[in-house]
Scaffold this motif. Structure first.
Motif, mmCIF file in Angstrom:
data_model
loop_
_atom_site.group_PDB
_atom_site.id
_atom_site.type_symbol
_atom_site.label_atom_id
_atom_site.label_comp_id
_atom_site.label_asym_id
_atom_site.label_seq_id
_atom_site.Cartn_x
_atom_site.Cartn_y
_atom_site.Cartn_z
ATOM 1 N N PRO B 108 7.092 29.789 -2.158
ATOM 2 C CA PRO B 108 7.019 29.492 -0.729
ATOM 3 C C PRO B 108 7.439 30.759 0.017
ATOM 4 O O PRO B 108 8.472 31.343 -0.298
ATOM 5 C CB PRO B 108 8.038 28.370 -0.536
ATOM 6 C CG PRO B 108 8.867 28.333 -1.762
ATOM 7 C CD PRO B 108 8.195 29.102 -2.844
ATOM 8 N N TRP B 110 7.454 33.371 3.716
ATOM 9 C CA TRP B 110 7.378 33.507 5.163
ATOM 10 C C TRP B 110 6.981 34.928 5.489
ATOM 11 O O TRP B 110 7.533 35.842 4.896
ATOM 12 C CB TRP B 110 8.742 33.189 5.798
ATOM 13 C CG TRP B 110 8.669 33.253 7.288
ATOM 14 C CD1 TRP B 110 8.381 32.238 8.146
ATOM 15 C CD2 TRP B 110 8.867 34.430 8.080
ATOM 16 N NE1 TRP B 110 8.376 32.696 9.434
ATOM 17 C CE2 TRP B 110 8.667 34.047 9.433
ATOM 18 C CE3 TRP B 110 9.158 35.767 7.803
ATOM 19 C CZ2 TRP B 110 8.769 34.954 10.490
ATOM 20 C CZ3 TRP B 110 9.254 36.678 8.861
ATOM 21 C CH2 TRP B 110 9.071 36.260 10.201
ATOM 22 N N GLU B 112 3.559 32.591 6.393
ATOM 23 C CA GLU B 112 2.445 32.090 5.584
ATOM 24 C C GLU B 112 1.140 32.670 6.097
ATOM 25 O O GLU B 112 0.656 32.279 7.144
ATOM 26 C CB GLU B 112 2.411 30.564 5.632
ATOM 27 C CG GLU B 112 3.438 29.933 4.725
ATOM 28 C CD GLU B 112 3.347 28.423 4.728
ATOM 29 O OE1 GLU B 112 2.280 27.916 4.345
ATOM 30 O OE2 GLU B 112 4.323 27.785 5.129
ATOM 31 N N ARG B 124 11.036 32.324 0.277
ATOM 32 C CA ARG B 124 12.012 31.392 0.873
ATOM 33 C C ARG B 124 12.724 30.644 -0.254
ATOM 34 O O ARG B 124 12.350 29.539 -0.624
ATOM 35 C CB ARG B 124 11.290 30.430 1.805
ATOM 36 C CG ARG B 124 10.577 31.132 2.941
ATOM 37 C CD ARG B 124 9.670 30.193 3.694
ATOM 38 N NE ARG B 124 10.407 29.101 4.327
ATOM 39 C CZ ARG B 124 9.830 27.990 4.761
ATOM 40 N NH1 ARG B 124 8.524 27.823 4.608
ATOM 41 N NH2 ARG B 124 10.537 27.042 5.325
ATOM 42 N N GLU B 126 15.581 29.144 -0.439
ATOM 43 C CA GLU B 126 16.200 27.864 -0.119
ATOM 44 C C GLU B 126 15.160 26.744 -0.122
ATOM 45 O O GLU B 126 15.405 25.645 -0.619
ATOM 46 C CB GLU B 126 16.914 27.935 1.241
ATOM 47 C CG GLU B 126 18.257 28.641 1.174
ATOM 48 C CD GLU B 126 19.098 28.156 -0.007
ATOM 49 O OE1 GLU B 126 19.320 26.935 -0.118
ATOM 50 O OE2 GLU B 126 19.511 29.000 -0.839
ATOM 51 N N GLU B 127 13.996 27.067 0.447
ATOM 52 C CA GLU B 127 12.900 26.102 0.478
ATOM 53 C C GLU B 127 12.481 25.752 -0.956
ATOM 54 O O GLU B 127 12.278 24.593 -1.305
ATOM 55 C CB GLU B 127 11.726 26.703 1.271
ATOM 56 C CG GLU B 127 10.410 25.947 1.175
ATOM 57 C CD GLU B 127 10.440 24.591 1.868
ATOM 58 O OE1 GLU B 127 11.451 24.301 2.547
ATOM 59 O OE2 GLU B 127 9.478 23.827 1.706
ATOM 60 N N ARG B 130 15.046 23.534 -2.497
ATOM 61 C CA ARG B 130 15.000 22.179 -1.940
ATOM 62 C C ARG B 130 13.855 21.384 -2.588
ATOM 63 O O ARG B 130 14.039 20.258 -3.059
ATOM 64 C CB ARG B 130 14.781 22.262 -0.412
ATOM 65 C CG ARG B 130 15.037 20.965 0.336
ATOM 66 C CD ARG B 130 14.620 21.089 1.793
ATOM 67 N NE ARG B 130 13.212 21.448 1.973
ATOM 68 C CZ ARG B 130 12.188 20.622 1.744
ATOM 69 N NH1 ARG B 130 12.402 19.392 1.340
ATOM 70 N NH2 ARG B 130 10.942 21.038 1.917
ATOM 71 N N ARG B 131 12.684 22.049 -2.689
ATOM 72 C CA ARG B 131 11.539 21.330 -3.265
ATOM 73 C C ARG B 131 11.744 21.035 -4.752
ATOM 74 O O ARG B 131 11.386 19.972 -5.235
ATOM 75 C CB ARG B 131 10.257 22.147 -3.041
ATOM 76 C CG ARG B 131 9.720 21.988 -1.618
ATOM 77 C CD ARG B 131 8.621 22.971 -1.325
ATOM 78 N NE ARG B 131 7.516 22.900 -2.298
ATOM 79 C CZ ARG B 131 6.549 23.812 -2.361
ATOM 80 N NH1 ARG B 131 6.558 24.845 -1.533
ATOM 81 N NH2 ARG B 131 5.586 23.676 -3.246
#
Lengths: 371, 518
Positions: B108, B110, B112, B124, B126-127, B130-131
């Motif tokens: 993921p 940034w 995009e 990302r 952290e993203e 999280r996923r």
């Protein structure tokens, strides 16, 4: 149980046809490509090719081509021995230079009857080449140094050391001489020419080259050593598992290659200059790599390749006379090697696929008969 | 009309030069089920899965996903349609963490931007975390996201592979022989993970030839034989034996040795042999291994692959230095001998990996017959190879072992895997060894060839051959061996009598249980 032996020996004509067609296709493609390159650089390809064509009908052109082909052939055989076991001896150049000076040193220091003297020189050349090749062989076996790197480096070392030795020890300075030269070898160490027509010569070394070609074939394809060499080249892991000592094979192949490389300069030293001089032809070791590639490591293929290179080399000055840059010859040689490598690889894949198809077809047929 | 299948293949044909790998394949996989594909090696399962995963295109036939017809040009297309593959050999970077491995290539980022925009992007993390945590929770897959992969066991690595595929949005998971590298306990864990996935609506296509496992996990089983789908059954309708018969299309051959031919003469004596991983890596890969093999005895070694069997064989052959211990062949001490001397002393070797260790693929069969035996008078004299004699030897061997080949001059690559294996068995056994090291002698071989190789092994054993048998096929091990050892992490952890040993018992020791010393 008998399905296996129905068609035991059958000739695969299709594959033979492909093998024969491949060099022709390669030649056509290479001609096309060099024509295009010439056209781009503003040279009329027709001029160049007609000059080359007219050379082909001259007897002296072929004498010159053969004379140039002899050392190229020897050099290519030296490279090919390494290639057969995936060893890249880039050091033929250094090995033959070392051998040339060694031979002059040895040859001028003894007095012997003619045949013996030449023989001694040949042995000394092979020993010197092999000795110089021992260094990369041992580095590879005991230190894992790639022979590509070490042989390239040793070429430079050889050049430096030889230049020093020649200038400080061997060169005889004479007033008015442009090319310094070592002491001349006595006549007993001279290799006579086979053909000699007003300055167009073919060295007697052509017999040595021929013998070398036969020996190369017998050794690599008929002997146990050759089998081990080829096995180590095709599948090193399987060879090692089968009990073939990879270290021993690397050392023997490298030494053999170096010994043959030692002979590359002999047509010049024993047959032409009869001394070590600053105008000796260099670069034969590198051309040998291209010739071995063009000749596909086959003793006969390398004859054709060496003749092609020899012919082009000897035609270069004549292109110059027609005000066509003689460097075109080098471009042709390069393009030819590249095309041959590519075309033969394609041919190999086609043959591989056809062989597989044939094998499974004939097995299907055998099964159909059996059931 | 039943709801659209998750995956449906209709009339798939795939031809390779000289081979029809798949013919008229029809397969319907319902959503949220475990659908197994069983078949022998070479039956066409792998080709079929490569077709489904977009690794090549079928010559004929259609693929539908959730009822709509699709065409895959590459695995990327397949992934975009929610199909993911977990390969048998893990494709993980050892020095990266689990998270890094999973997101690699699908990070993921940034900002995009479309792929072709040549601007730097920021990952990302952290993203991603999280996923991934979400995925782990949803599917109940347990793995430490921050651990580096090199510290993970085989079972955990497999879970990372599964997460990797799920992270890319897969709704259909293809698992190619997932249990081949697992011990039985890890298999149980994998199965419970798969059940969770199915409960969450994921479809699993499970490729295996281990019938017990297939019967345990599947909702449906499709049998592949000779390149085509033979039938689809429910596990409740068949038993292991029936499934095996469907796979081979006939009665199953049985490995087995009638009466014991074990003599009192020790042929190979291995005492306290240890070896390191490599010259620079002093992990012990073979630890204090001792055993005797008598003339006429088959000693089987069971163990999950990678537990020191290969290294032990290398040590016996002289390919790997031993740190201590002695190896005697008859009365000869092998420790000071090179590979060639050991093989000349009478060791035959059917290797783990035939392409790497035993064949010159581009060379004719008769040259392959010589490899490893070039000093034998059967193939030449003095410094010379006799192609005439080698060809005659090759023809004899080809006949005796029923190697299907158009001739002795075809290159080895032209033969099917099973026939290559028969050629190697023929080469090693016709040389008249006193010890035969047979590693997976019938792997990837069809049933007929398997029976032939077993028969030759039995015959040679009756003639006094000592055999060291290493196999992943527990039936083969139990059936052929006179003595059974289990290796785990380089050590021999159990001595068993094949007459009483069960596959379950073997599995327990293979998983690391140590046999109590009686």
């Amino acid at each position: 149980m008998k399905t296996a032996s129905i068609t035991r020996r059958n000739v695969n004509w299709g594959n033979i046809a492909i093998s024969l067609a491949a060099p022709l296709v390669a030649l056509l493609v290479a001609t096309g490509l060099t024509s295009a390159l010439m056209a781009i650089s503003g040279i009329d390809p027709a001029d160049a090719f007609s000059t080359l064509g007219s050379r082909m009908s001259e007897r002296t052109a072929w004498i010159d081509a053969t004379q140039r082909a002899v050392p190229l052939y020897i050099s290519a055989i030296a490279v090919a021995i390494g290639f057969k076991m995936n060893l890249f001896n880039i050091g033929v150049e250094g090995q033959y230079r070392v051998a040339m000076l060694t031979v002059v040193a040895v040859g001028t220091s003894v007095e012997l009857p003619p045949v013996l003297h030449v023989t001694l020189c040949i042995v000394a050349a092979m020993a010197a080449g092999a000795l110089w090749a021992t260094i990369p062989a041992l580095l590879k076996v005991y230190r894992g140094v790639s022979e590509v790197i070490s042989t390239i480096m040793l070429n430079y070392i050889a050049t430096g050391v030889l230049a020093f030795l020649f200038a400080e020890v061997f060169a005889i300075r004479e007033e008015g001489r442009l090319n310094p030269k070592s002491e001349e070898l006595p006549k007993s160490a001279w290799m006579p020419n086979l053909v000699s027509e007003n300055l167009h010569n073919i060295s007697g070394f052509i017999f040595v080259a021929a013998a070398l070609g036969v020996a190369y074939y017998v050794l690599v394809w008929k002997s146990r050593f050759g089998f081990r060499l080829r096995a180590s080249g095709t599948n090193p892991t399987a060879a090692r598992t089968a009990g073939i000592d990879p270290k021993r094979m690397v050392v023997s192949a490298m030494l053999l290659s170096g010994a043959v490389a030692g002979l590359v300069g002999m047509p010049q030293v024993l047959g032409d200059k009869h001394a070590y001089s600053s105008d000796l032809q260099l670069g034969l070791g590198f051309s040998g790599i291209a010739v071995a590639l063009l000749g596909r490591n086959s003793p006969v293929g390398i004859i054709a390749a060496a003749m092609t290179f020899g012919f082009l080399d000897s035609a270069a000055p004549f292109l110059d006379l027609e005000s066509i840059p003689k460097e075109i010859v080098v471009i042709m040689q390069g393009v030819l090697v590249l095309t041959v490598v590519v075309v033969y690889e394609i041919a190999r894949r086609v043959k591989e696929r056809r062989t597989q198809e044939r094998a499974s077809r004939s097995l299907d047929a055998a099964l159909a008969v059996a059931s | 009309m039943s709801p659209a299948a998750a995956v449906e293949l209709v009339g798939i044909w795939k031809r390779f030069p000289g081979v029809i790998a798949n013919r008229d394949i029809n397969l319907r996989v319902d959503r949220a089920t475990v659908h197994s594909l069983v078949g022998e090696n070479g039956a066409g399962k792998s080709t079929l899965m490569k077709t489904l995963y977009g690794m090549h295109r079928p010559d004929e036939g259609t693929i539908s996903i959730d009822g709509s017809t699709v065409q895959f040009r590459s695995p990327t297309d397949a992934i975009a349609h929610g199909i993911g593959m977990v390969h048998q050999h893990f494709m993980l970077a050892d020095n990266l963490t689990v998270t890094e491995n999973i997101i690699l290539g699908a990070e993921p980022v940034w900002p995009e931007l479309p792929r072709w925009v040549p601007l730097p992007r920021v990952v990302r993390s952290e993203e991603a975390r999280r996923r991934l945590t979400q995925l782990k929770d949803d599917y109940g897959i347990d793995v430490d996201l921050d651990e580096t992969v090199e510290h993970l066991g085989v079972g955990e690595r497999q879970r990372v592979e599964i997460l990797k595929v799920l992270f890319r949005g897969a709704r259909v998971l293809i698992l190619d022989e997932p249990t081949a590298v697992l011990v039985p306990q890890e298999v149980d864990e994998l199965f419970s993970n798969l059940r969770n996935l199915v409960a969450e609506g994921v479809t699993v296509i499970f490729i295996s030839h281990k019938l017990d496992e297939v019967l345990a996990i599947s909702d449906d089983i499709t049998v592949v034989r000779d390149g085509t789908t033979v039938t689809t059954v429910k596990p409740s309708e068949v038993d292991k034996r029936r499934l095996g018969e469907l796979m081979v299309g006939s009665e199953l051959p049985q490995p087995g040795t009638e009466e014991s031919t074990v003599t009192d003469t020790v042929e190979l004596s291995v005492r306290d042999v240890s070896a390191f991983a490599s010259e620079t890596d002093d992990r012990v890969v073979v630890g204090n291994v001792s055993f005797d093999i008598h003339r006429g005895e088959v000693l089987g070694i069971a163990g999950v692959e990678g537990n020191g069997q290969f290294e032990l064989v290398e040590a016996i052959l002289g390919l790997r230095p031993t740190t201590h211990g002695t190896i005697l062949l008859g009365d000869t001490d092998l420790s000071t001998l090179g590979v060639q001397e050991r093989r000349d002393a009478g060791i035959g070797y059917i290797p783990f990996d035939r392409h790497r260790e035993a064949l010159l693929l581009e060379s004719p069969l008769w040259e392959n017959m010589i490899l490893g035996h070039d000093r034998s008078p059967r193939f030449g004299s003095g410094a010379w190879i006799s192609s005439r004699r080698a060809q005659a030897e090759c023809d004899t061997a080809v006949d005796r072992f029923a190697v299907a080949t158009p001739g002795n001059a075809v290159p080895a690559y032209a033969l099917s895997g099973g026939n290559q294996q028969k050629l190697i068995a023929a080469r090693e056994m016709t040389a008249g060894p006193s010890l035969l090291i047979a590693a997976h002698p019938t792997r990837g071989v069809d049933v007929g060839a398997q029976a032939a190789i077993w028969e030759e092994l039995r015959r040679a054993r009756a003639n006094g051959l000592a055999v060291l048998l290493i196999s992943a096929d527990l039936d083969e091990l139990i059936g052929l061996s006179d003595t059974l050892l289990v290796m785990f992490r380089g050590e021999v952890t159990a001595h068993l009598d094949p007459a009483t040993a069960t596959p379950e018992q073997l599995g327990m020791y293979m998983a690391g249980e140590r046999q109590a010393v009686a």
